[in-house]
Design a protein around this motif. Structure first.
Motif, PDB file in Angstrom:
ATOM      1  N   GLN A  49       0.816  -1.221   0.000  1.00 29.22           N
ATOM      2  CA  GLN A  49       0.000   0.000   0.000  1.00 29.22           C
ATOM      3  C   GLN A  49       0.851   1.274   0.000  1.00 29.22           C
ATOM      4  O   GLN A  49       0.540   2.237  -0.697  1.00 29.22           O
ATOM      5  CB  GLN A  49      -0.862  -0.036   1.252  1.00 29.22           C
ATOM      6  N   GLY A  71       1.326   0.843  -4.165  1.00 26.60           N
ATOM      7  CA  GLY A  71      -0.069   1.250  -3.962  1.00 26.60           C
ATOM      8  C   GLY A  71      -0.220   2.769  -4.002  1.00 26.60           C
ATOM      9  O   GLY A  71      -1.159   3.306  -4.599  1.00 26.60           O
ATOM     10  N   LYS A  81      -2.439   4.821  -6.741  1.00 29.19           N
ATOM     11  CA  LYS A  81      -3.505   5.726  -6.302  1.00 29.19           C
ATOM     12  C   LYS A  81      -3.354   7.097  -6.973  1.00 29.19           C
ATOM     13  O   LYS A  81      -4.318   7.701  -7.438  1.00 29.19           O
ATOM     14  CB  LYS A  81      -3.408   5.874  -4.779  1.00 29.19           C
TER      15      LYS A  81
END
Ligand code: FES
Length: 326
Positions: free
Chosen positions: A125, A129, A133
């Motif tokens: 993340q 990630g 995003k």
């Protein structure tokens, strides 16, 4: 690759020889010059240039005390939309960079960032990630084509080290700490080192002086590095690992305690177990598990090993000790 092929041509067309998969492990004084030990034999020479990314000689030089490694991530993306022109970098922290490239006749987007000191645990993340995003914010239909990460040597005062390796090793040179600007800084290193070997004055050599003490005056960076090293070399080794063997998920790893000893465990996707001694073969720091790349990484100077203990990345050049699992 065009650049590298041209460099190789320059060397071989002048009767130079290139040995790949040959790791240099030591440099010793010998007769009037030096003997360089490698995994494929010994080389004697009058001059030695250490251009091995992270210098592999710990003493003298002590570059491990003046430099750390940083990992950054990159996504190659088909934006499915018209792309901007130019190259951009954010002025915020964390830093992200945006540029374009040609790929199979198409203009694609390269987004880089999510940097962190190598060996500091991260997760999907926070690494890829975060980049994905960011991309989806501007290009919601984008398709990720490829992803990778890389490591760079960062001097404490952010200026590369180029010049004599140490005042006690005459005719041994170093070029390192390029801080993500390797294509450019390596050219600067070439000019400074060639001039020095040829006895020519170079007007900018003092800026990059490899024996300068300024890096040690960056107290904040110096303190961060020392705190990290003290933890990884001593304090973390005394702490009892919290994780138990059964808690380690498939395709993941962690350090556990077995008979009072720390053991690094990796369970592959089928739960087959690989066990290593989790101490870096460079200077002995306690390694940490990198769950993004499935590697053992060193928080001290950034060496890396695969899940089975094979050395992947310098400054360490020896594999980890492994345990057989019954
Ligand atoms: Fe230096 Fe691990 S890289 S101790």
């Amino acid at each position: 690759m065009h650049y590298l092929y041209a460099l190789c041509d320059c060397i071989t067309s002048r009767n130079g020889q290139i040995y790949t998969h040959t790791t240099a492990t030591d440099v010793r004084k010998y007769s009037d010059g030096y003997l360089t030990e490698t995994t494929g034999g010994r080389i004697s020479s009058s001059y030695v240039i250490v251009a091995s990314h992270y210098p592999f000689l710990n003493v003298p030089g002590f570059y491990f005390a003046k430099m750390y490694q940083s990992t950054s991530y990159l996504l190659a993306v088909d934006p499915k939309k018209t792309l901007f022109k130019g190259m951009f970098i954010t002025a915020t922290t964390p830093t992200y960079s945006f540029r374009t490239a040609q790929y199979r006749g198409k203009k694609i987007l390269l987004v880089g960032g999510s940097d962190h000191k190598t060996g500091i645990p991260t997760c999907e993340q926070d690494s890829y990630g975060a980049l994905a995003k960011l991309v989806s914010r501007y290009y919601p239909d984008a398709e990720i084509l490829a992803r990778w990460n890389t490591r760079d040597c960062i001097p404490l005062d952010k200026i590369p080290y180029i010049g004599p390796y140490s005042s006690t090793l005459p005719h041994v040179y170093v070029g390192t700490g390029f801080k993500k600007w390797g294509m450019t800084s390596s050219q600067v290193a070439c000019e400074i080192i060639v001039d020095s070997i040829c006895g020519k004055e170079n007007p900018i050599s003092s800026v990059f002086s490899s024996t300068r003490l300024q890096p040690l005056k960056n107290h904040t960076e110096m303190k961060n590095m020392m705190v990290q090293s003290v933890h990884s070399l001593f304090l973390d080794k005394l702490k009892r690992p919290q994780m138990q063997f059964d808690e380690i998920a498939p395709d993941s790893g962690s350090i556990i305690e077995v008979n009072g000893e720390k053991v690094g465990i990796y369970k592959d996707p089928t739960s087959r177990v690989y066990a290593v001694k989790p101490y870096c073969t460079h200077l002995g720091c306690l390694l940490s598990w990198n769950d993004v790349d499935k590697t053992w990484d060193c928080p001290c100077h950034g060496s890396r090993f695969d899940a089975k203990g094979k050395n992947l990345y310098d400054p360490a050049f020896r594999d980890l000790m492994t345990y057989s699992i019954d």
